[in-house]
Write a protein that holds these residues in place. Sequence first.
Motif, PDB file in Angstrom:
ATOM      1  N   LEU A 135       0.843  -1.185   0.000  1.00 53.81           N
ATOM      2  CA  LEU A 135       0.000   0.000   0.000  1.00 53.81           C
ATOM      3  C   LEU A 135       0.881   1.238   0.000  1.00 53.81           C
ATOM      4  O   LEU A 135       1.835   1.331   0.788  1.00 53.81           O
ATOM      5  CB  LEU A 135      -0.904   0.010   1.239  1.00 53.81           C
ATOM      6  CG  LEU A 135      -1.790  -1.224   1.453  1.00 53.81           C
ATOM      7  CD1 LEU A 135      -2.559  -1.093   2.754  1.00 53.81           C
ATOM      8  CD2 LEU A 135      -2.726  -1.414   0.286  1.00 53.81           C
ATOM      9  N   GLN A 136       0.553   2.181  -0.862  1.00 55.59           N
ATOM     10  CA  GLN A 136       1.334   3.416  -0.984  1.00 55.59           C
ATOM     11  C   GLN A 136       0.375   4.588  -0.974  1.00 55.59           C
ATOM     12  O   GLN A 136      -0.353   4.809  -1.948  1.00 55.59           O
ATOM     13  CB  GLN A 136       2.142   3.396  -2.277  1.00 55.59           C
ATOM     14  CG  GLN A 136       3.004   4.630  -2.509  1.00 55.59           C
ATOM     15  CD  GLN A 136       4.267   4.640  -1.671  1.00 55.59           C
ATOM     16  OE1 GLN A 136       4.813   3.586  -1.334  1.00 55.59           O
ATOM     17  NE2 GLN A 136       4.728   5.821  -1.317  1.00 55.59           N
ATOM     18  N   LEU A 195      -6.833  12.050  -1.083  1.00 52.41           N
ATOM     19  CA  LEU A 195      -5.761  11.101  -0.830  1.00 52.41           C
ATOM     20  C   LEU A 195      -5.938   9.894  -1.743  1.00 52.41           C
ATOM     21  O   LEU A 195      -7.055   9.502  -2.060  1.00 52.41           O
ATOM     22  CB  LEU A 195      -5.778  10.643   0.630  1.00 52.41           C
ATOM     23  CG  LEU A 195      -5.722  11.734   1.699  1.00 52.41           C
ATOM     24  CD1 LEU A 195      -5.643  11.092   3.082  1.00 52.41           C
ATOM     25  CD2 LEU A 195      -4.558  12.680   1.461  1.00 52.41           C
ATOM     26  N   SER A 196      -4.805   9.327  -2.135  1.00 49.73           N
ATOM     27  CA  SER A 196      -4.809   8.119  -2.949  1.00 49.73           C
ATOM     28  C   SER A 196      -4.008   7.038  -2.234  1.00 49.73           C
ATOM     29  O   SER A 196      -3.048   7.343  -1.518  1.00 49.73           O
ATOM     30  CB  SER A 196      -4.178   8.379  -4.323  1.00 49.73           C
ATOM     31  OG  SER A 196      -4.885   9.367  -5.024  1.00 49.73           O
ATOM     32  N   CYS A 197      -4.401   5.805  -2.467  1.00 50.06           N
ATOM     33  CA  CYS A 197      -3.662   4.671  -1.919  1.00 50.06           C
ATOM     34  C   CYS A 197      -3.565   3.615  -3.016  1.00 50.06           C
ATOM     35  O   CYS A 197      -4.576   3.001  -3.379  1.00 50.06           O
ATOM     36  CB  CYS A 197      -4.350   4.111  -0.693  1.00 50.06           C
ATOM     37  SG  CYS A 197      -3.536   2.648   0.007  1.00 50.06           S
ATOM     38  N   LEU A 236     -10.686  -2.184   2.314  1.00 44.60           N
ATOM     39  CA  LEU A 236      -9.672  -1.123   2.288  1.00 44.60           C
ATOM     40  C   LEU A 236     -10.170   0.027   3.151  1.00 44.60           C
ATOM     41  O   LEU A 236     -11.316   0.480   2.985  1.00 44.60           O
ATOM     42  CB  LEU A 236      -9.431  -0.670   0.861  1.00 44.60           C
ATOM     43  CG  LEU A 236      -8.756  -1.730  -0.015  1.00 44.60           C
ATOM     44  CD1 LEU A 236      -8.856  -1.372  -1.478  1.00 44.60           C
ATOM     45  CD2 LEU A 236      -7.291  -1.878   0.373  1.00 44.60           C
ATOM     46  N   ALA A 237      -9.334   0.481   4.037  1.00 44.34           N
ATOM     47  CA  ALA A 237      -9.765   1.467   5.019  1.00 44.34           C
ATOM     48  C   ALA A 237      -8.760   2.601   5.156  1.00 44.34           C
ATOM     49  O   ALA A 237      -7.602   2.487   4.749  1.00 44.34           O
ATOM     50  CB  ALA A 237      -9.964   0.799   6.383  1.00 44.34           C
ATOM     51  N   TRP A 238      -9.245   3.688   5.729  1.00 41.08           N
ATOM     52  CA  TRP A 238      -8.411   4.831   6.085  1.00 41.08           C
ATOM     53  C   TRP A 238      -8.496   5.040   7.592  1.00 41.08           C
ATOM     54  O   TRP A 238      -9.585   5.028   8.170  1.00 41.08           O
ATOM     55  CB  TRP A 238      -8.883   6.086   5.364  1.00 41.08           C
ATOM     56  CG  TRP A 238      -8.712   6.040   3.884  1.00 41.08           C
ATOM     57  CD1 TRP A 238      -9.616   5.623   2.958  1.00 41.08           C
ATOM     58  CD2 TRP A 238      -7.547   6.428   3.150  1.00 41.08           C
ATOM     59  NE1 TRP A 238      -9.094   5.719   1.694  1.00 41.08           N
ATOM     60  CE2 TRP A 238      -7.816   6.225   1.780  1.00 41.08           C
ATOM     61  CE3 TRP A 238      -6.293   6.944   3.506  1.00 41.08           C
ATOM     62  CZ2 TRP A 238      -6.884   6.497   0.778  1.00 41.08           C
ATOM     63  CZ3 TRP A 238      -5.363   7.220   2.508  1.00 41.08           C
ATOM     64  CH2 TRP A 238      -5.676   6.991   1.160  1.00 41.08           C
ATOM     65  N   PHE A 239      -7.330   5.245   8.172  1.00 34.58           N
ATOM     66  CA  PHE A 239      -7.223   5.615   9.579  1.00 34.58           C
ATOM     67  C   PHE A 239      -6.383   6.884   9.659  1.00 34.58           C
ATOM     68  O   PHE A 239      -5.695   7.257   8.715  1.00 34.58           O
ATOM     69  CB  PHE A 239      -6.531   4.500  10.377  1.00 34.58           C
ATOM     70  CG  PHE A 239      -7.383   3.280  10.585  1.00 34.58           C
ATOM     71  CD1 PHE A 239      -7.538   2.340   9.573  1.00 34.58           C
ATOM     72  CD2 PHE A 239      -8.052   3.068  11.775  1.00 34.58           C
ATOM     73  CE1 PHE A 239      -8.335   1.211   9.758  1.00 34.58           C
ATOM     74  CE2 PHE A 239      -8.845   1.952  11.975  1.00 34.58           C
ATOM     75  CZ  PHE A 239      -8.978   1.019  10.955  1.00 34.58           C
ATOM     76  N   VAL A 265      -7.404   3.135  -4.139  1.00 37.04           N
ATOM     77  CA  VAL A 265      -8.526   3.607  -3.335  1.00 37.04           C
ATOM     78  C   VAL A 265      -8.286   5.077  -3.014  1.00 37.04           C
ATOM     79  O   VAL A 265      -7.138   5.515  -2.861  1.00 37.04           O
ATOM     80  CB  VAL A 265      -8.694   2.754  -2.061  1.00 37.04           C
ATOM     81  CG1 VAL A 265      -7.500   2.883  -1.142  1.00 37.04           C
ATOM     82  CG2 VAL A 265      -9.971   3.106  -1.334  1.00 37.04           C
ATOM     83  N   TYR A 266      -9.366   5.832  -2.933  1.00 41.44           N
ATOM     84  CA  TYR A 266      -9.290   7.279  -2.728  1.00 41.44           C
ATOM     85  C   TYR A 266     -10.049   7.688  -1.473  1.00 41.44           C
ATOM     86  O   TYR A 266     -11.005   7.028  -1.057  1.00 41.44           O
ATOM     87  CB  TYR A 266      -9.895   8.016  -3.927  1.00 41.44           C
ATOM     88  CG  TYR A 266      -9.234   7.670  -5.240  1.00 41.44           C
ATOM     89  CD1 TYR A 266      -9.808   6.743  -6.106  1.00 41.44           C
ATOM     90  CD2 TYR A 266      -8.029   8.265  -5.606  1.00 41.44           C
ATOM     91  CE1 TYR A 266      -9.203   6.413  -7.302  1.00 41.44           C
ATOM     92  CE2 TYR A 266      -7.418   7.943  -6.806  1.00 41.44           C
ATOM     93  CZ  TYR A 266      -8.008   7.021  -7.649  1.00 41.44           C
ATOM     94  OH  TYR A 266      -7.397   6.699  -8.837  1.00 41.44           O
ATOM     95  N   LEU A 267      -9.607   8.792  -0.911  1.00 41.73           N
ATOM     96  CA  LEU A 267     -10.354   9.428   0.170  1.00 41.73           C
ATOM     97  C   LEU A 267     -10.499  10.894  -0.207  1.00 41.73           C
ATOM     98  O   LEU A 267      -9.530  11.655  -0.148  1.00 41.73           O
ATOM     99  CB  LEU A 267      -9.642   9.291   1.516  1.00 41.73           C
ATOM    100  CG  LEU A 267     -10.412   9.870   2.706  1.00 41.73           C
ATOM    101  CD1 LEU A 267     -11.680   9.049   2.973  1.00 41.73           C
ATOM    102  CD2 LEU A 267      -9.545   9.904   3.970  1.00 41.73           C
ATOM    103  N   GLN A 268     -11.689  11.260  -0.636  1.00 43.17           N
ATOM    104  CA  GLN A 268     -11.986  12.652  -0.948  1.00 43.17           C
ATOM    105  C   GLN A 268     -12.417  13.340   0.331  1.00 43.17           C
ATOM    106  O   GLN A 268     -13.378  12.915   0.983  1.00 43.17           O
ATOM    107  CB  GLN A 268     -13.095  12.737  -1.993  1.00 43.17           C
ATOM    108  CG  GLN A 268     -13.507  14.151  -2.350  1.00 43.17           C
ATOM    109  CD  GLN A 268     -12.413  14.934  -3.051  1.00 43.17           C
ATOM    110  OE1 GLN A 268     -11.745  14.413  -3.943  1.00 43.17           O
ATOM    111  NE2 GLN A 268     -12.213  16.180  -2.638  1.00 43.17           N
TER     112      GLN A 268
END
Length: 123
Positions: free
Chosen positions: A3-4, A19-21, A32-35, A76-79
């Motif tokens: 994961l990057q 954000l991109s992963c 797939l998650a964001w912390f 995966v993205y986090l807008q």
Amino acid sequence: VQLQASGGGLVQAGGSLRLSCAASGTSSRYTLAWFRQAPGKDREFVAALWRGATTYYADSVKGRFATSRNNAKNTVYLQMNSLKPEDTAIYYCAASSSLILSSLRLHEQYTYWGQGTQVTVSS
């Protein structure tokens, strides 16, 4: 699995970041998650895409953040919109192939982690 995460930066309150992963080695069956982790605080759940199908969010970001996945790019993205100073933290992406739904928000249940990207929101 690797994961990057990328896309962090400095933004004023009310602004937006995406954000991109890059999630190589994962498939749509992964969760797939964001912390995020602020200085002096525990790592906290932000958002997750459960087995590529359903999204879940922390109450503190609901309505402002959105996570999604581009399967073709395995990313995966986090807008993040309407950012607040309290959103300032290092953001991490995480993945698991065997997570049960009740453990979705528990960082210790995730097997794979990216290196983190700093998000700073100025007031």
